[in-house]
Design a protein around this motif. Structure first.
Motif, PDB file in Angstrom:
ATOM      1  N   ALA A 105      42.056  44.209  36.121  1.00  0.00           N
ATOM      2  CA  ALA A 105      41.971  45.272  37.127  1.00  0.00           C
ATOM      3  C   ALA A 105      40.544  45.411  37.642  1.00  0.00           C
ATOM      4  O   ALA A 105      40.301  45.547  38.850  1.00  0.00           O
ATOM      5  N   GLY A 106      39.574  45.335  36.727  1.00  0.00           N
ATOM      6  CA  GLY A 106      38.182  45.385  37.152  1.00  0.00           C
ATOM      7  C   GLY A 106      37.786  44.163  37.954  1.00  0.00           C
ATOM      8  O   GLY A 106      37.012  44.250  38.917  1.00  0.00           O
ATOM      9  N   THR A 107      38.347  43.009  37.598  1.00  0.00           N
ATOM     10  CA  THR A 107      38.071  41.793  38.345  1.00  0.00           C
ATOM     11  C   THR A 107      38.629  41.891  39.763  1.00  0.00           C
ATOM     12  O   THR A 107      38.034  41.370  40.716  1.00  0.00           O
ATOM     13  N   TYR A 108      39.757  42.567  39.917  1.00  0.00           N
ATOM     14  CA  TYR A 108      40.346  42.812  41.239  1.00  0.00           C
ATOM     15  C   TYR A 108      39.330  43.503  42.153  1.00  0.00           C
ATOM     16  O   TYR A 108      39.100  43.085  43.296  1.00  0.00           O
ATOM     17  N   PHE A 109      38.690  44.548  41.641  1.00  0.00           N
ATOM     18  CA  PHE A 109      37.730  45.283  42.474  1.00  0.00           C
ATOM     19  C   PHE A 109      36.403  44.541  42.602  1.00  0.00           C
ATOM     20  O   PHE A 109      35.695  44.704  43.604  1.00  0.00           O
ATOM     21  N   THR A 110      36.070  43.710  41.630  1.00  0.00           N
ATOM     22  CA  THR A 110      34.914  42.828  41.780  1.00  0.00           C
ATOM     23  C   THR A 110      35.137  41.870  42.942  1.00  0.00           C
ATOM     24  O   THR A 110      34.230  41.595  43.731  1.00  0.00           O
ATOM     25  N   ALA A 111      36.377  41.375  43.072  1.00  0.00           N
ATOM     26  CA  ALA A 111      36.715  40.505  44.199  1.00  0.00           C
ATOM     27  C   ALA A 111      36.575  41.244  45.521  1.00  0.00           C
ATOM     28  O   ALA A 111      36.094  40.676  46.510  1.00  0.00           O
ATOM     29  N   LEU A 112      36.994  42.518  45.551  1.00  0.00           N
ATOM     30  CA  LEU A 112      36.826  43.308  46.783  1.00  0.00           C
ATOM     31  C   LEU A 112      35.356  43.410  47.170  1.00  0.00           C
ATOM     32  O   LEU A 112      34.992  43.284  48.338  1.00  0.00           O
ATOM     33  N   LYS A 113      34.514  43.640  46.171  1.00  0.00           N
ATOM     34  CA  LYS A 113      33.094  43.843  46.426  1.00  0.00           C
ATOM     35  C   LYS A 113      32.411  42.557  46.900  1.00  0.00           C
ATOM     36  O   LYS A 113      31.630  42.566  47.864  1.00  0.00           O
ATOM     37  N   TYR A 114      32.700  41.446  46.245  1.00  0.00           N
ATOM     38  CA  TYR A 114      31.888  40.245  46.437  1.00  0.00           C
ATOM     39  C   TYR A 114      32.515  39.169  47.324  1.00  0.00           C
ATOM     40  O   TYR A 114      31.872  38.153  47.588  1.00  0.00           O
ATOM     41  N   THR A 115      33.744  39.369  47.790  1.00  0.00           N
ATOM     42  CA  THR A 115      34.326  38.377  48.692  1.00  0.00           C
ATOM     43  C   THR A 115      34.608  38.935  50.078  1.00  0.00           C
ATOM     44  O   THR A 115      34.921  38.154  50.989  1.00  0.00           O
ATOM     45  N   GLY A 116      34.518  40.252  50.265  1.00  0.00           N
ATOM     46  CA  GLY A 116      34.737  40.833  51.582  1.00  0.00           C
ATOM     47  C   GLY A 116      36.202  40.794  51.982  1.00  0.00           C
ATOM     48  O   GLY A 116      37.034  40.259  51.274  1.00  0.00           O
ATOM     49  N   PRO A 117      36.541  41.387  53.121  1.00  0.00           N
ATOM     50  CA  PRO A 117      35.641  42.068  54.057  1.00  0.00           C
ATOM     51  C   PRO A 117      35.160  43.415  53.514  1.00  0.00           C
ATOM     52  O   PRO A 117      35.772  43.990  52.623  1.00  0.00           O
ATOM     53  N   LYS A 118      34.071  43.889  54.087  1.00  0.00           N
ATOM     54  CA  LYS A 118      33.372  45.053  53.560  1.00  0.00           C
ATOM     55  C   LYS A 118      34.238  46.298  53.521  1.00  0.00           C
ATOM     56  O   LYS A 118      34.164  47.103  52.586  1.00  0.00           O
ATOM     57  N   PRO A 128      36.690  58.021  41.820  1.00  0.00           N
ATOM     58  CA  PRO A 128      36.318  58.362  40.447  1.00  0.00           C
ATOM     59  C   PRO A 128      37.297  57.823  39.403  1.00  0.00           C
ATOM     60  O   PRO A 128      36.998  57.871  38.199  1.00  0.00           O
ATOM     61  N   ARG A 129      38.433  57.320  39.821  1.00  0.00           N
ATOM     62  CA  ARG A 129      39.418  56.797  38.883  1.00  0.00           C
ATOM     63  C   ARG A 129      38.991  55.433  38.341  1.00  0.00           C
ATOM     64  O   ARG A 129      38.194  54.729  38.953  1.00  0.00           O
ATOM     65  N   THR A 130      39.535  55.067  37.201  1.00  0.00           N
ATOM     66  CA  THR A 130      39.283  53.718  36.704  1.00  0.00           C
ATOM     67  C   THR A 130      40.005  52.712  37.602  1.00  0.00           C
ATOM     68  O   THR A 130      40.961  53.049  38.308  1.00  0.00           O
ATOM     69  N   CYS A 131      39.530  51.480  37.552  1.00  0.00           N
ATOM     70  CA  CYS A 131      40.151  50.424  38.364  1.00  0.00           C
ATOM     71  C   CYS A 131      41.629  50.281  38.026  1.00  0.00           C
ATOM     72  O   CYS A 131      42.480  50.162  38.921  1.00  0.00           O
ATOM     73  N   GLN A 132      41.942  50.317  36.741  1.00  0.00           N
ATOM     74  CA  GLN A 132      43.335  50.176  36.329  1.00  0.00           C
ATOM     75  C   GLN A 132      44.176  51.344  36.828  1.00  0.00           C
ATOM     76  O   GLN A 132      45.303  51.156  37.294  1.00  0.00           O
ATOM     77  N   ARG A 133      43.648  52.550  36.773  1.00  0.00           N
ATOM     78  CA  ARG A 133      44.384  53.735  37.220  1.00  0.00           C
ATOM     79  C   ARG A 133      44.643  53.683  38.720  1.00  0.00           C
ATOM     80  O   ARG A 133      45.737  54.040  39.187  1.00  0.00           O
ATOM     81  N   ILE A 134      43.666  53.236  39.476  1.00  0.00           N
ATOM     82  CA  ILE A 134      43.863  53.111  40.929  1.00  0.00           C
ATOM     83  C   ILE A 134      45.045  52.195  41.221  1.00  0.00           C
ATOM     84  O   ILE A 134      45.939  52.528  42.013  1.00  0.00           O
TER      85      ILE A 134
END
Length: 251
Positions: A105-118, A128-134
């Motif tokens: 789940a955290g890797t999912y949001f890492t992909a959002l951050k570092y592969t774009g689009p912004k 404020p939620r955890t990545c998994q909770r989102i």
């Protein structure tokens, strides 16, 4: 998605990586079929599995992100086998995102951050939620903020430590964070980087902080970052798990 629908470039990456891994197996004396590594003592380790390559890795319009984890954790397959490229892809990319553990789940949001689009990242940057909770709360509802295609399909994921204890069922513990031939294993990792040609490399643990530049060595990578591991309790929000604790070049 069938293997035939994976981008041709991804199939090429697979073939080149498989060739390199088979050479590593021969050099180390790893069983080419089972992954067993009888030379270790006690002889309870095996090769864990090939790296993950998303079906859209290298697609135009997105940076190529290579995520580097520590170890695979658990031996999830039947005795006498190790995880193939396609099994690995299905276990990550085809799994409903709301079912992922804190790491992926955290890797999912890492992909959002570092592969774009912004704008995809900005939707959740201050959540404020955890990545998994989102993902658990948003994905089943088809929330409009989530991207229409799985961002995990745009990344590659490998583990720095390649071994797993045979039959290990729990993800916890550091017993598989070991090299049996550090020189050969570091060279294998560097060759993975050469083959995948990432624009960005992200290391998922502060354990890499003092050595990540040395580990990458001669690899031509424009940007590399060390992040906290996304499963660390109390640090699982999107903004926290993508914040570098070290990077090259320096900010």
């Amino acid at each position: 998605m069938s293997p035939a629908s994976v981008a041709p470039a991804v199939l090429e990456f697979r073939e080149r990586l498989k060739e390199r891994y088979l050479r590593f197996f021969r050099d180390m004396g790893v069983d080419l079929k089972t992954g067993d590594y009888p030379a270790c003592r006690p002889a309870d380790r095996k090769f864990a599995g090939y790296p993950y390559i998303g079906s859209m890795y290298g697609q135009k319009g997105h940076l190529k992100l290579l995520v580097v984890g520590l170890d695979i954790g658990a031996d999830g397959l039947l005795p006498g086998s190790f995880e193939s490229f396609e099994q690995r892809r299905r276990a990550i990319e085809r799994k409903p995102v709301e079912q992922h553990n804190p790491h992926i789940a955290g890797t999912y949001f890492t992909a959002l951050k570092y592969t774009g689009p912004k704008y995809e990242w900005e939707t959740f940057e201050d959540d404020p939620r955890t990545c998994q909770r989102i993902l658990k709360e948003e994905a089943p509802q088809g929330a409009p903020g989530l991207p229409p295609t799985n961002p995990l399909s745009r990344i590659a994921l490998t583990n720095f430590y390649k071994w797993v204890t045979k039959g290990k069922k729990t993800m916890s513990g550091a017993d598989n964070r070991i090299h049996f031939n550090r020189e050969l294993e570091i060279k294998l990792f560097q060759d993975e980087v050469h083959i995948l040609k990432p624009d960005v490399v992200v290391f998922q643990s502060t354990m890499f902080e003092s050595a990540f530049k040395e580990i990458l060595g001669p690899c031509a990578v424009a940007y590399s970052y060390v992040l906290k591991h996304p499963s660390i309790w109390g640090h699982r929000q999107p903004k926290v798990i993508v914040r570098p604790v070290a990077q090259h070049p320096p900010a």
